[in-house]
Design a protein around this motif. Structure first.
Motif, PDB file in Angstrom:
ATOM      1  N   VAL A  53       0.847  -1.199   0.000  1.00  0.00           N
ATOM      2  CA  VAL A  53       0.000   0.000   0.000  1.00  0.00           C
ATOM      3  C   VAL A  53       0.880   1.247   0.000  1.00  0.00           C
ATOM      4  O   VAL A  53       0.623   2.213  -0.732  1.00  0.00           O
ATOM      5  N   GLU A  54       1.940   1.231   0.796  1.00  0.00           N
ATOM      6  CA  GLU A  54       2.871   2.366   0.831  1.00  0.00           C
ATOM      7  C   GLU A  54       3.566   2.534  -0.514  1.00  0.00           C
ATOM      8  O   GLU A  54       3.761   3.661  -0.994  1.00  0.00           O
ATOM      9  N   ALA A  55       3.950   1.433  -1.151  1.00  0.00           N
ATOM     10  CA  ALA A  55       4.571   1.513  -2.480  1.00  0.00           C
ATOM     11  C   ALA A  55       3.603   2.105  -3.496  1.00  0.00           C
ATOM     12  O   ALA A  55       3.995   2.889  -4.360  1.00  0.00           O
ATOM     13  N   ARG A  56       2.338   1.779  -3.389  1.00  0.00           N
ATOM     14  CA  ARG A  56       1.327   2.370  -4.276  1.00  0.00           C
ATOM     15  C   ARG A  56       1.211   3.868  -4.006  1.00  0.00           C
ATOM     16  O   ARG A  56       1.135   4.674  -4.924  1.00  0.00           O
ATOM     17  N   GLY A  59       3.866   5.707  -5.627  1.00  0.00           N
ATOM     18  CA  GLY A  59       3.857   5.614  -7.081  1.00  0.00           C
ATOM     19  C   GLY A  59       4.709   4.493  -7.628  1.00  0.00           C
ATOM     20  O   GLY A  59       4.861   4.368  -8.840  1.00  0.00           O
ATOM     21  N   ASP A  60       5.272   3.654  -6.750  1.00  0.00           N
ATOM     22  CA  ASP A  60       6.067   2.517  -7.195  1.00  0.00           C
ATOM     23  C   ASP A  60       5.193   1.397  -7.755  1.00  0.00           C
ATOM     24  O   ASP A  60       5.644   0.580  -8.543  1.00  0.00           O
ATOM     25  N   ILE A  61       3.960   1.345  -7.315  1.00  0.00           N
ATOM     26  CA  ILE A  61       2.961   0.397  -7.817  1.00  0.00           C
ATOM     27  C   ILE A  61       1.811   1.241  -8.345  1.00  0.00           C
ATOM     28  O   ILE A  61       1.305   2.121  -7.649  1.00  0.00           O
TER      29      ILE A  61
END
Length: 179
Positions: A53-56, A59-61
């Motif tokens: 969720v943090e990666a999303r 913007g990484d996901i």
């Protein structure tokens, strides 16, 4: 994870050593060895998904998808494989394009994925929210502690699920759902 890595007595079992080593390597700041089995596996799942969720958020996901409502073409589209300008390997774009062409309705790639493989639980376990609380199933946390329950509920919301709908009460033996 509970069904696969809690050995001995199910929810009240001990955590398999390989799981503890793996979880500790990914998240060394948490002592999985101090948790009960349900807490150890639940905390690992929460920490992993919170990282996603943090990666999303960073913007990484780009996006998540629900496997239970997705086809292989839906996943390929989210991965950028249906667009020539986002496909890393050109021939894949052509192949995926054929399989996922909306006019090719007989393509198995357009069918929703059914849960037939990797069904480890085999309907053996169904958990209710309160079973994630401290004091349950060998928990070493304070009775009624809702930390893990709250984190899992937050993830349900983050992934677009309604935490009031699932899971239902734990029913050993004849259960037919899992979370």
């Amino acid at each position: 994870l509970v069904v696969k890595y809690c050995t001995g007595d199910g929810l009240d079992g001990t955590v398999a050593e390989p799981f503890l080593r793996y979880a500790s390597a990914l998240f060394p700041h948490h002592n999985f060895y101090a948790d009960s089995c349900i807490e150890s596996t639940g905390t690992f799942m929460v920490m992993y998904l919170e990282s996603m969720v943090e990666a999303r958020r960073r913007g990484d996901i780009d996006a998540f998808y629900r496997i239970e409502t997705s086809s292989a073409c839906d996943v390929a589209e989210k991965a950028g494989l249906t667009e020539s300008n986002t496909t890393a390997y050109g021939p894949n774009h052509v192949r995926v394009g054929r399989l996922c062409d909306r006019d090719n309705w007989t393509s198995p790639a357009q069918l929703r994925v059914e849960q037939k493989l990797n069904n480890i639980n085999k309907f053996e376990l169904r958990l209710a929210w309160n079973e994630l609380r401290g004091g349950m199933h060998g928990s070493r946390r304070k009775d009624g502690d809702r930390t893990l329950e709250g984190r899992v509920k937050n993830l349900f919301v983050a992934f677009g699920y309604d935490p009031n709908m699932i899971p239902m009460e734990y029913k050993p033996g004849n259960a037919h759902n899992e979370f």
